[in-house]
Write a protein that holds these residues in place. Structure first.
Motif, PDB file in Angstrom:
ATOM      1  N   ASP A  45       0.813  -1.215   0.000  1.00  0.00           N
ATOM      2  CA  ASP A  45       0.000   0.000   0.000  1.00  0.00           C
ATOM      3  C   ASP A  45       0.853   1.275   0.000  1.00  0.00           C
ATOM      4  N   VAL A  46       1.792   1.363  -0.945  1.00  0.00           N
ATOM      5  CA  VAL A  46       2.661   2.541  -1.040  1.00  0.00           C
ATOM      6  C   VAL A  46       2.119   3.498  -2.094  1.00  0.00           C
ATOM      7  N   THR A  47       1.878   4.723  -1.688  1.00  0.00           N
ATOM      8  CA  THR A  47       1.454   5.776  -2.608  1.00  0.00           C
ATOM      9  C   THR A  47       2.419   6.944  -2.474  1.00  0.00           C
ATOM     10  N   PRO A  52       7.662  17.532 -11.178  1.00  0.00           N
ATOM     11  CA  PRO A  52       8.761  18.174 -11.905  1.00  0.00           C
ATOM     12  C   PRO A  52       9.372  19.315 -11.087  1.00  0.00           C
ATOM     13  N   GLY A  53      10.681  19.439 -11.183  1.00  0.00           N
ATOM     14  CA  GLY A  53      11.371  20.545 -10.523  1.00  0.00           C
ATOM     15  C   GLY A  53      11.701  20.310  -9.068  1.00  0.00           C
ATOM     16  N   GLU A  54      11.487  19.079  -8.552  1.00  0.00           N
ATOM     17  CA  GLU A  54      11.815  18.811  -7.145  1.00  0.00           C
ATOM     18  C   GLU A  54      12.648  17.540  -7.027  1.00  0.00           C
ATOM     19  N   ILE A  55      13.341  17.429  -5.887  1.00  0.00           N
ATOM     20  CA  ILE A  55      14.059  16.206  -5.542  1.00  0.00           C
ATOM     21  C   ILE A  55      13.362  15.619  -4.311  1.00  0.00           C
ATOM     22  N   LEU A  56      12.819  14.425  -4.461  1.00  0.00           N
ATOM     23  CA  LEU A  56      12.149  13.728  -3.364  1.00  0.00           C
ATOM     24  C   LEU A  56      13.115  12.699  -2.801  1.00  0.00           C
ATOM     25  N   GLY A  57      13.382  12.761  -1.499  1.00  0.00           N
ATOM     26  CA  GLY A  57      14.252  11.793  -0.856  1.00  0.00           C
ATOM     27  C   GLY A  57      13.474  10.601  -0.352  1.00  0.00           C
ATOM     28  N   LEU A  58      14.009   9.394  -0.553  1.00  0.00           N
ATOM     29  CA  LEU A  58      13.376   8.164  -0.085  1.00  0.00           C
ATOM     30  C   LEU A  58      14.343   7.461   0.855  1.00  0.00           C
ATOM     31  N   VAL A  59      13.963   7.304   2.117  1.00  0.00           N
ATOM     32  CA  VAL A  59      14.831   6.688   3.114  1.00  0.00           C
ATOM     33  C   VAL A  59      14.111   5.522   3.766  1.00  0.00           C
ATOM     34  N   GLY A  60      14.888   4.659   4.402  1.00  0.00           N
ATOM     35  CA  GLY A  60      14.344   3.497   5.096  1.00  0.00           C
ATOM     36  C   GLY A  60      15.464   2.541   5.450  1.00  0.00           C
ATOM     37  N   HIS A  61      15.209   1.643   6.397  1.00  0.00           N
ATOM     38  CA  HIS A  61      16.227   0.680   6.791  1.00  0.00           C
ATOM     39  C   HIS A  61      16.483  -0.309   5.657  1.00  0.00           C
ATOM     40  N   ASN A  62      17.589  -1.053   5.771  1.00  0.00           N
ATOM     41  CA  ASN A  62      17.888  -2.071   4.763  1.00  0.00           C
ATOM     42  C   ASN A  62      16.776  -3.104   4.733  1.00  0.00           C
ATOM     43  N   GLY A  63      16.259  -3.374   3.550  1.00  0.00           N
ATOM     44  CA  GLY A  63      15.157  -4.323   3.415  1.00  0.00           C
ATOM     45  C   GLY A  63      13.790  -3.678   3.568  1.00  0.00           C
ATOM     46  N   ALA A  64      13.736  -2.341   3.689  1.00  0.00           N
ATOM     47  CA  ALA A  64      12.447  -1.663   3.862  1.00  0.00           C
ATOM     48  C   ALA A  64      11.629  -1.662   2.581  1.00  0.00           C
ATOM     49  N   GLY A  65      12.296  -1.871   1.421  1.00  0.00           N
ATOM     50  CA  GLY A  65      11.576  -1.916   0.157  1.00  0.00           C
ATOM     51  C   GLY A  65      11.948  -0.806  -0.804  1.00  0.00           C
ATOM     52  N   LYS A  66      13.014  -0.057  -0.504  1.00  0.00           N
ATOM     53  CA  LYS A  66      13.383   1.089  -1.353  1.00  0.00           C
ATOM     54  C   LYS A  66      13.764   0.638  -2.761  1.00  0.00           C
ATOM     55  N   SER A  67      14.663  -0.338  -2.864  1.00  0.00           N
ATOM     56  CA  SER A  67      15.088  -0.810  -4.179  1.00  0.00           C
ATOM     57  C   SER A  67      13.939  -1.470  -4.926  1.00  0.00           C
ATOM     58  N   THR A  68      13.075  -2.160  -4.192  1.00  0.00           N
ATOM     59  CA  THR A  68      11.907  -2.779  -4.822  1.00  0.00           C
ATOM     60  C   THR A  68      10.989  -1.719  -5.404  1.00  0.00           C
ATOM     61  N   LEU A  69      10.806  -0.618  -4.661  1.00  0.00           N
ATOM     62  CA  LEU A  69       9.959   0.464  -5.163  1.00  0.00           C
ATOM     63  C   LEU A  69      10.559   1.078  -6.427  1.00  0.00           C
ATOM     64  N   ASP A 239       9.538  -1.458   6.644  1.00  0.00           N
ATOM     65  CA  ASP A 239       8.927  -2.784   6.478  1.00  0.00           C
ATOM     66  C   ASP A 239       7.902  -2.786   5.341  1.00  0.00           C
ATOM     67  N   GLY A 240       8.252  -2.143   4.239  1.00  0.00           N
ATOM     68  CA  GLY A 240       7.415  -2.193   3.056  1.00  0.00           C
ATOM     69  C   GLY A 240       6.272  -1.215   3.014  1.00  0.00           C
ATOM     70  N   ARG A 241       6.139  -0.365   4.034  1.00  0.00           N
ATOM     71  CA  ARG A 241       5.052   0.603   4.070  1.00  0.00           C
ATOM     72  C   ARG A 241       5.589   2.025   4.116  1.00  0.00           C
ATOM     73  N   LEU A 242       4.854   2.952   3.526  1.00  0.00           N
ATOM     74  CA  LEU A 242       5.191   4.362   3.614  1.00  0.00           C
ATOM     75  C   LEU A 242       4.628   4.884   4.931  1.00  0.00           C
ATOM     76  N   VAL A 243       5.524   5.154   5.896  1.00  0.00           N
ATOM     77  CA  VAL A 243       5.048   5.518   7.231  1.00  0.00           C
ATOM     78  C   VAL A 243       4.832   7.013   7.382  1.00  0.00           C
ATOM     79  N   ASP A 244       5.532   7.839   6.573  1.00  0.00           N
ATOM     80  CA  ASP A 244       5.318   9.286   6.675  1.00  0.00           C
ATOM     81  C   ASP A 244       6.008   9.983   5.513  1.00  0.00           C
ATOM     82  N   GLU A 245       5.559  11.206   5.279  1.00  0.00           N
ATOM     83  CA  GLU A 245       6.186  12.063   4.274  1.00  0.00           C
ATOM     84  C   GLU A 245       6.319  13.446   4.884  1.00  0.00           C
ATOM     85  N   LEU A 246       7.548  13.986   4.891  1.00  0.00           N
ATOM     86  CA  LEU A 246       7.842  15.217   5.605  1.00  0.00           C
ATOM     87  C   LEU A 246       8.427  16.260   4.681  1.00  0.00           C
TER      88      LEU A 246
END
Length: 528
Positions: A45-47, A52-69, A239-246
């Motif tokens: 359930d990741v949304t 355009p014109g921005e850099i969005l950072g994606l962080v998470g622990h190893n195995g959180a699903g970043k590379s899969t996303l 753990d595979g979920r988007l927990v927050d966006e700041l």
């Protein structure tokens, strides 16, 4: 859609999505991904949306699903449920080539550049009309020069051979090739891994210029400080979920770290070298390890090897010694020369008062010397599982394979050590399926298992999350507390301050300063 996918969609709650077909942006809505029917979901359930014109950072622990996303967004993986959206419309791409045609490109940690070719020829591969450009060298040179200027690469020569450039410069070349494809959205997997100082700043300038040019960037990064410095927003996976966006402007390292690990984050707090040795798994033939190692001494005199030019120092067991410097300062080649993986042009090395001459890795293992390369792909056999990779060092050290512990004992040892280091994912399968950070943990675990008298580490926490970073550094100090000498070559100032008792500062291939570190030491001390 599979039955599993339908169930996933049924469990997903309502999530806002971009409205209207003309909405500019790229991202995903209610994305669910898993690798096989009998495995749990990697993403749930990741949304998320990149504009355009921005850099969005994606962080998470190893195995959180970043590379899969990233894989799902680049169409290298197919979602089990959910959809990928481009300008408000669902995308049905069969692979990365289709996404490239739509203006979405992904730059992975393992670069796809060709070292034997020049900078210009590598960039030329990105132009869709390269066939015409190849037939017109003058036009090709002009197009490459225009692109390099647009990407802020004035410091590089188009005819320079890529193999002669630093990793950071090679990375900029690959990103420029992506721009040549006219990618509107660029996905970046750990673009600053291993970069410090000028190389990092040049890459930052390039990424900022791409965003200012109207491109949308999604950057995966373990360094929270870099994300907060460069990005406008930060999305946190756990753990595979988007927990927050700041908003990056309103966030801080502690807040983001807590969201990543689901609790208190340890961000660079040095623990003095008084750790108690706990490595029962490191015993020989199933017997518990002794509580201490025979203390050793290392002496290096006028060493010349690669970028190291006339390096001299002395160190003794029971301490962690840092080799700090920017890229190419000589600290890595010094470490490799000590470990026998780089030829020694001149100078001498003494270990416990005897000449140290390691002809191959097996000789090093038998001498009690273990080296960990900064390139983890060289340290692992991707087709073997975690326990088999863990015991590769023991295979190299023992003359008879029958002296290895039985399979059940090896699996139990692997389970305990991997649990302590927080190895996530299916480590009982091929390690090639683990994320880069989890592969790094397997490499570190192997070094701990061997209990070397001299441990040589290049960038030991490269690509690992902040929670496991503190565990790895604590394990390094435990080994030193048992009497081992640990040498850490790193471009990461905070890593040096967190784990080392003393540091040799490198510049221009030589040691330009030596510092005794303690709680009062700061990054400023390393720089002056």
């Amino acid at each position: 859609m599979s039955e599993a996918g339908e169930n996933a969609s049924a469990r997903a709650g309502p999530v806002d999505r971009p409205q209207g077909e003309g909405v500019q942006g790229f991202g995903c809505r209610q994305l669910w991904v898993r690798y096989a029917v009998d495995l749990p979901f990697v993403l749930e359930d990741v949304t998320l949306r990149v504009v355009p014109g921005e850099i969005l950072g994606l962080v998470g622990h190893n195995g959180a699903g970043k590379s899969t996303l990233l894989g799902a967004l680049a169409a290298a993986l197919r979602p089990t449920a959910g959809e990928v959206l481009l300008d408000g419309r669902a995308v049905d791409a069969s692979g990365p080539t289709d996404m490239l045609a739509l203006g979405v490109s992904c730059v992975y940690q393992e670069l796809a550049t060709i070292p034997s070719m020049s900078v210009g020829d590598n960039i030329l591969l990105g132009f869709p009309d390269r066939g015409v450009l190849v037939r017109s060298p003058r036009l090709a040179r002009r197009r490459v020069a225009e692109l390099m200027d647009r990407c802020g690469m004035e410091d590089l020569q188009a005819d320079a051979r890529l193999a002669e450039l630093s990793f950071g410069d090679r990375q900029r070349v690959e990103i420029a090739r992506t721009v040549a494809r006219d990618a509107r959205y660029v996905l970046l997997d750990e673009p600053t891994a291993g970069l410090r100082g000028p190389s990092r700043e040049r890459l930052f300038e390039m990424l900022r210029s791409l965003a200012a040019d109207g491109r949308g960037l999604l950057m995966v990064n373990h360094h929270i400080s870099e994300v907060l410095e460069l990005c406008s927003r930060v999305a946190v996976l756990r753990d595979g979920r988007l927990v927050d966006e700041l908003s990056a402007a309103q966030a801080d390292e502690v807040t983001v770290g807590r969201l990543m690990v689901g609790g208190e984050a340890t961000l660079g707090h040095r623990q003095p070298g008084s750790a108690k040795a706990t490595g029962w798994w490191a015993g020989r033939d199933g017997q518990p390890a002794t509580s201490s190692l025979p203390k050793c001494s290392l002496r290096c005199s006028d060493l010349v090897a690669g970028t190291a030019q006339g390096v001299s120092f002395e160190a003794v067991g029971g301490r962690v010694v840092g080799f700090y410097g920017l890229e190419g300062a000589g600290q890595v080649d010094t470490l490799r020369a000590v470990g026998g993986s780089a030829p020694l042009a001149s100078g001498s090395l003494e270990f416990d008062g005897h000449e140290l001459s390691l002809r191959n890795p097996q000789a090093a293992l038998r001498a009690g010397v273990v080296s960990i390369s900064g390139d983890r792909s060289r340290m692992l056999v991707g087709g073997l599982n975690g326990p088999d990779n863990l015991f590769l060092g023991e295979v190299g050290r023992r003359r008879l394979l029958c002296l290895l512990p039985r399979e059940k004992r090896r699996e139990a040892t692997a389970r305990e050590l991997f649990d302590q280091l927080g190895v996530r994912g299916q480590w009982d399968g091929p390690v090639a399926g683990l994320s880069g950070g989890n592969q790094q943990k397997v490499v570190i675990a192997r070094a701990l298992l061997l209990r070397p008298r001299l441990l040589l580490l290049e960038e030991p926490t490269l690509g690992v999350d902040i929670g496991v970073r503190s565990v790895i550094l604590a394990k390094i100090r435990e080994l030193a507390a048992e009497g081992a000498l640990v040498c850490v070559a790193s471009t990461d100032e905070q890593e040096i301050l967190d784990v080392c008792d003393e540091v040799q500062v490198f510049a221009g291939g030589r040691i330009v300063g030596s510092l005794e570190l303690g709680r009062g030491a700061s990054r400023f001390d390393l720089r002056r």
